[in-house]
Design a protein around this motif. Structure first.
Motif, PDB file in Angstrom:
ATOM      1  N   ILE A 119       0.825  -0.962   0.195  1.00 56.57           N
ATOM      2  CA  ILE A 119       0.087  -0.011   0.210  1.00 56.57           C
ATOM      3  C   ILE A 119       0.815   1.529   0.081  1.00 56.57           C
ATOM      4  O   ILE A 119       1.609   1.579   1.165  1.00 56.57           O
ATOM      5  CB  ILE A 119      -0.901  -0.043   1.149  1.00 56.57           C
ATOM      6  N   GLU A 125      -2.185   5.202   1.363  1.00 54.13           N
ATOM      7  CA  GLU A 125      -3.263   4.712   2.289  1.00 54.13           C
ATOM      8  C   GLU A 125      -4.606   5.534   1.938  1.00 54.13           C
ATOM      9  O   GLU A 125      -5.794   4.974   2.054  1.00 54.13           O
ATOM     10  CB  GLU A 125      -3.124   4.668   3.718  1.00 54.13           C
ATOM     11  N   LYS A 183      -8.241   4.243   0.736  1.00 58.02           N
ATOM     12  CA  LYS A 183      -9.481   4.302   1.637  1.00 58.02           C
ATOM     13  C   LYS A 183     -10.572   5.105   0.873  1.00 58.02           C
ATOM     14  O   LYS A 183     -11.577   4.616   0.957  1.00 58.02           O
ATOM     15  CB  LYS A 183      -8.913   4.787   2.982  1.00 58.02           C
ATOM     16  N   ASP A 207      -8.678  -0.473   9.076  1.00 61.87           N
ATOM     17  CA  ASP A 207      -7.427  -1.305   8.590  1.00 61.87           C
ATOM     18  C   ASP A 207      -7.400  -1.134   7.138  1.00 61.87           C
ATOM     19  O   ASP A 207      -8.258  -1.447   6.286  1.00 61.87           O
ATOM     20  CB  ASP A 207      -7.551  -2.704   9.065  1.00 61.87           C
ATOM     21  N   PRO A 208      -6.326  -0.674   6.656  1.00 63.13           N
ATOM     22  CA  PRO A 208      -6.203  -0.404   5.015  1.00 63.13           C
ATOM     23  C   PRO A 208      -6.281  -1.826   4.197  1.00 63.13           C
ATOM     24  O   PRO A 208      -6.619  -1.746   3.177  1.00 63.13           O
ATOM     25  CB  PRO A 208      -4.852   0.329   4.765  1.00 63.13           C
ATOM     26  N   SER A 217      -9.609  -2.377   3.161  1.00 64.52           N
ATOM     27  CA  SER A 217      -9.911  -1.469   1.785  1.00 64.52           C
ATOM     28  C   SER A 217      -9.489  -2.335   0.726  1.00 64.52           C
ATOM     29  O   SER A 217     -10.230  -2.222  -0.146  1.00 64.52           O
ATOM     30  CB  SER A 217      -9.162  -0.148   1.883  1.00 64.52           C
TER      31      SER A 217
END
Length: 112
Positions: A25, A28, A32, A60-61, A64
């Motif tokens: 990631i 982020e 998101k 929490d990413p 996503s």
């Protein structure tokens, strides 16, 4: 018997595919925002599922990222195949590209 032989023309043969991906990631906030937009536009989610999805994205990413996994798209254009079932999850992991445990081409040496 070869892989093209069948026990009956109408007998479906099921295959379990296991795929492991490691994604980094890099933004982020962008992930998101895109996940929240995808959840907002998903016509198949009811209100409870939508709220759970938003909560997962906020916490929490990796939650996503799960909203962009589409197993139907993986098999959608494969002739003669229909997706029977799919589950997936995304979780944080430690990743060391130089570490031996992440070398998918390494062959374990047998103990002699």
């Amino acid at each position: 018997m070869t892989s093209t032989d069948t026990t009956g023309q109408d007998t479906p043969r099921y295959v379990r595919l296991s795929i492991e991906l490691i994604a980094e990631i890099t933004d982020e906030g962008a992930l998101k925002a895109a996940a929240l937009q995808q959840v907002a536009e998903d016509a198949y989610l009811d209100d409870e599922e939508r709220a759970q999805s938003v909560d997962a994205i906020e916490v929490d990413p990796s939650g996503s990222l799960a909203h962009f996994i589409d197993p139907v798209a993986l098999l959608g254009d494969v002739p003669g195949v229909e997706l029977a079932s799919a589950t997936w999850e995304s979780v944080k992991t430690d990743f060391d590209p130089e570490g031996d445990e992440w070398d998918e081409y390494a062959v374990e040496e047998s103990a002699e």
